[in-house]
Design an enzyme around this catalytic site. Structure first.
Site, PDB file in Angstrom:
ATOM      1  N   PRO A   2      -1.727  11.836  -4.184  1.00  0.00           N
ATOM      2  CA  PRO A   2      -2.698  10.728  -4.459  1.00  0.00           C
ATOM      3  C   PRO A   2      -2.752  10.089  -2.973  1.00  0.00           C
ATOM      4  O   PRO A   2      -2.019   9.793  -2.301  1.00  0.00           O
ATOM      5  CB  PRO A   2      -2.062   9.601  -5.400  1.00  0.00           C
ATOM      6  CG  PRO A   2      -0.590  10.245  -5.719  1.00  0.00           C
ATOM      7  CD  PRO A   2      -0.545  11.494  -5.168  1.00  0.00           C
ATOM      8  N   GLU A   3      -4.136   9.865  -2.833  1.00  0.00           N
ATOM      9  CA  GLU A   3      -4.294   9.089  -1.589  1.00  0.00           C
ATOM     10  C   GLU A   3      -5.068   7.821  -1.945  1.00  0.00           C
ATOM     11  O   GLU A   3      -5.098   7.363  -3.059  1.00  0.00           O
ATOM     12  CB  GLU A   3      -5.373   9.979  -0.635  1.00  0.00           C
ATOM     13  CG  GLU A   3      -4.625  11.394  -0.149  1.00  0.00           C
ATOM     14  CD  GLU A   3      -5.523  12.156   0.540  1.00  0.00           C
ATOM     15  OE1 GLU A   3      -6.426  11.617   1.195  1.00  0.00           O
ATOM     16  OE2 GLU A   3      -5.222  13.413   0.593  1.00  0.00           O
ATOM     17  N   LYS A  57      -1.268   4.145   0.849  1.00  0.00           N
ATOM     18  CA  LYS A  57      -1.178   4.940  -0.233  1.00  0.00           C
ATOM     19  C   LYS A  57       0.253   4.402  -1.083  1.00  0.00           C
ATOM     20  O   LYS A  57       0.577   5.100  -1.843  1.00  0.00           O
ATOM     21  CB  LYS A  57      -0.521   6.416   0.101  1.00  0.00           C
ATOM     22  CG  LYS A  57      -1.632   7.150   0.848  1.00  0.00           C
ATOM     23  CD  LYS A  57      -1.281   8.528   0.960  1.00  0.00           C
ATOM     24  CE  LYS A  57      -1.779   9.214   2.520  1.00  0.00           C
ATOM     25  NZ  LYS A  57      -1.271  10.433   2.850  1.00  0.00           N
ATOM     26  N   ARG A 262       0.868  23.402   4.051  1.00  0.00           N
ATOM     27  CA  ARG A 262      -0.429  22.620   3.382  1.00  0.00           C
ATOM     28  C   ARG A 262      -1.742  23.516   4.065  1.00  0.00           C
ATOM     29  O   ARG A 262      -1.345  24.517   4.928  1.00  0.00           O
ATOM     30  CB  ARG A 262      -0.527  21.032   3.677  1.00  0.00           C
ATOM     31  CG  ARG A 262      -0.768  21.092   5.116  1.00  0.00           C
ATOM     32  CD  ARG A 262      -0.530  19.530   5.535  1.00  0.00           C
ATOM     33  NE  ARG A 262       0.217  19.457   7.010  1.00  0.00           N
ATOM     34  CZ  ARG A 262      -0.502  19.585   7.891  1.00  0.00           C
ATOM     35  NH1 ARG A 262      -1.924  19.641   8.003  1.00  0.00           N
ATOM     36  NH2 ARG A 262       0.050  19.791   9.275  1.00  0.00           N
TER      37      ARG A 262
END
Ligand SMILES: [Zn+2]
Length: 287
Positions: A2-3, A57, A262
Site C-alpha cells: 500500500p502506498e 505510508k 522487485r
C-alpha cells in the site's frame, strides 16, 4: 505494497469507523511486529480514538494522548470486522499480526501475507518518535509541495535516477514502487533519467503528474472499504504490474526491468524514445 493513495483511503475509511469509539483491547499475535515497549500496547485499552491520519505510508490512530502507528510494509493489510470473535488471539505463524477490538466488539485485524514479516507497529506519545516518520520528506499532496520545492529536490538528488528519487521516503513521502512507475509514465520520463538532468519543462510536467496520479488514485479509492482497495489499486494502474500488456496511451508493449526483489514497468515509446532499458539481471543471465 500500500502506498500513499491506499493508506489515505484506509485512513479515511477507518476514521469513520473508529473515531468516538474506545479501544477495548489490543491483541498482539506477532510480537516482532510491535517495535516499541513503552508505553505498552495495553495502555491503549480504554482510550477513545480521536483521529485517524496518514504520514507518508504510515497509518496513525490517535487516542487521547497516545498514537498507534502502523506501517503495513509490502504484504500488510487492514481487515475490518463488524464482530470480533470472542476467542482471544493466539500468537502463531499465520498472517494475523494484531487485532484491535473496540468497545462495541467491532474492530480490525492487521494482517501480513508472505514470509517476509515487515509490518511494524508503534505505540508512541508523538508520531515523530517513530524513526520512519521523523525521516519523512515533504508530502506530495501538501500545499508546500510546490514546483520550486520539486525543482530543489531534483537538483539536490544529483545523478540519482529519478525513479529512485521519487521512491525515497526521506525525499518525498508516500510514493513507492508502483506509483513512481505510474507518475513517470504519465510524465513520459525514463525511470533511469538522472534527477538533476530534467529540464524546467520536464520538472513542471513531473510535478503535475505526481499530483494528478495520486489525486486520481485517491478519488478512485474514496469510499471503498479496505477489502476493496487492493483490487481497485490493481485495476487503476496503467503500467505498473502490466508487463506484456499494451500501453494505454500508445499501444506499445509494456516492458519490465527486474531487480532482486522487485521490478519496474515502463513504455519504451512513451518514456525512453523507443529504446528498451537495459535489464542488468537479464543481460547477466544471457551471458
Ligand atoms: Zn506508450
Amino acid at each position: 505494497m500500500p502506498e500513499l493513495p491506499e493508506v489515505q483511503a484506509l485512513a479515511d475509511d477507518l476514521r469513520g469507523r473508529l473515531v468516538g469509539h474506545a479501544v477495548a483491547r489490543v491483541e498482539i499475535a506477532a510480537f516482532s511486529a510491535l517495535k516499541t515497549f513503552d508505553p505498552p500496547a495495553t495502555a491503549l485499552s480504554g482510550l477513545f480514538v480521536e483521529s485517524v491520519s496518514r504520514h507518508g505510508k504510515f497509518l496513525d490512530v490517535g487516542l487521547d494522548g497516545l498514537h498507534l502507528v502502523v506501517h503495513l510494509a509490502r504484504g500488510g493489510w487492514v481487515r475490518w470486522r463488524d464482530e470480533i470473535p470472542p476467542k482471544p488471539l493466539r500468537p502463531g505463524k499465520g498472517p494475523l499480526a494484531a487485532r484491535v477490538v473496540l468497545d462495541d466488539d467491532s474492530g480490525f485485524d492487521l494482517t501480513e501475507a508472505g514470509t517476509q514479516k515487515r509490518l511494524a507497529m508503534y505505540v508512541v506519545r508523538d508520531p515523530a518518535e517513530v524513526p520512519g516518520i521523523a525521516r519523512l520528506g515533504p508530502d506530495p499532496l501538501s500545499e508546500d509541495f510546490t514546483l520550486q520545492l520539486l525543482t530543489d529536490i531534483l537538483a539536490a538528488a544529483g545523478r540519482t535516477q529519478v525513479k529512485g528519487t521519487l521512491r525515497d521516503q526521506s525525499v518525498i513521502a508516500g510514493i513507492g514502487n508502483a506509483y513512481s512507475d505510474e507518475v513517470l509514465h504519465v510524465a513520459k520520463l525514463s525511470p533511469y533519467k538522472p534527477s538533476n538532468s530534467l529540464t524546467a519543462e520536464e520538472v513542471a510536467v513531473l510535478h503535475a503528474a505526481i499530483a494528478s496520479t495520486l489525486d486520481d488514485a485517491i478519488s478512485r479509492s474514496h469510499g471503498l472499504a479496505a477489502s476493496e482497495l487492493k483490487a481497485e489499486k490493481k485495476t487503476g494502474l496503467r503500467v505498473h504490474g502490466r508487463t506484456g500488456e499494451p500501453c494505454p496511451v500508445c499501444g506499445d508493449v509494456i516492458r519490465e526491468v527486474s531487480f532482486a526483489d522487485r521490478s519496474l514497468q515502463y513504455c519504451a515509446t512513451c518514456q525512453t524514445g523507443g529504446k528498451p532499458l537495459a535489464d542488468r539481471r537479464m543481460s547477466r543471465l544471457l551471458k
